[in-house]
Design an enzyme around this catalytic site. Sequence first.
Site: not given
Length: 271
Positions: A216-219
């Site tokens: 979920a880093a991009g989120d």
Amino acid sequence: MPPDLTVVGSVNLDLVARCERLPRAGETLTDATFARHPGGKGANQAVAAARLGARVAFVGAVGEDDYAEEALAGLREAGVETLLQRGGTTGVALILVDAEGENAIVVAPGANAELRNPEAGGAVLCQLEIPVEAVAVAAERADRFFLNAAPAKPVPTELVRAAELVVVNRYELEALPETPRLTALTLGEEGAVLLEGGEEVARASAPSVTAVDGTAAGDAFTACLVVSLLEERDREEALRRACAAGAIAASRPGAQPSLPTADEVDEMLAL
């Protein structure tokens, strides 16, 4: 006053197996641990935005099955208002994560693929885990439209032109039909850059962390950047905050459990 944001996107139940390394084609590994987490790029970004201080509504679709309530648990815990279409089966993501935090993901979209005519207005953030037609409707109804063009897929030129900001990685940027007005290009451990009309206008490095799970880093990055811009922070500060949020998420296991609060972002930037 906290900013208002409507997220139109996917909601899944993530089935996560953690193992020492990712399997090769045809190989079986038996050293994994298993966990279930609420997920989906849309729901992840809605939860992230709420934890960062925005008032958030989420528009999406879930099935009429036992997975639905489990998939929605993170949104409800974060205080996100939900406007849901129901039918079929809830989306599921099968996620493998290795000891270095690298992952491989396969999504069975289920009800997400059936989302139609979403009710949205004001500031709207979308991704591409729902039908492009639904994203186009949301963009048309939005006063301010933000697009995370992930995962990479063909999108109409009009959709890119409608977005005041498009968030992409290198592969997603290559899939766009033209250069957006304002692009946030994520570069993993190298941080991110803002491009206006294709020309760099800001750059931020990523804080150094031990990667645990990049799911979920991009989120976290996307939500933090959009919320920061809605808070009328300047672009360089917004980009620094987004990189910090993404780094924090990558340093923790799971998707929604890894998403930071505004205070945690502040603490990371103060180091």
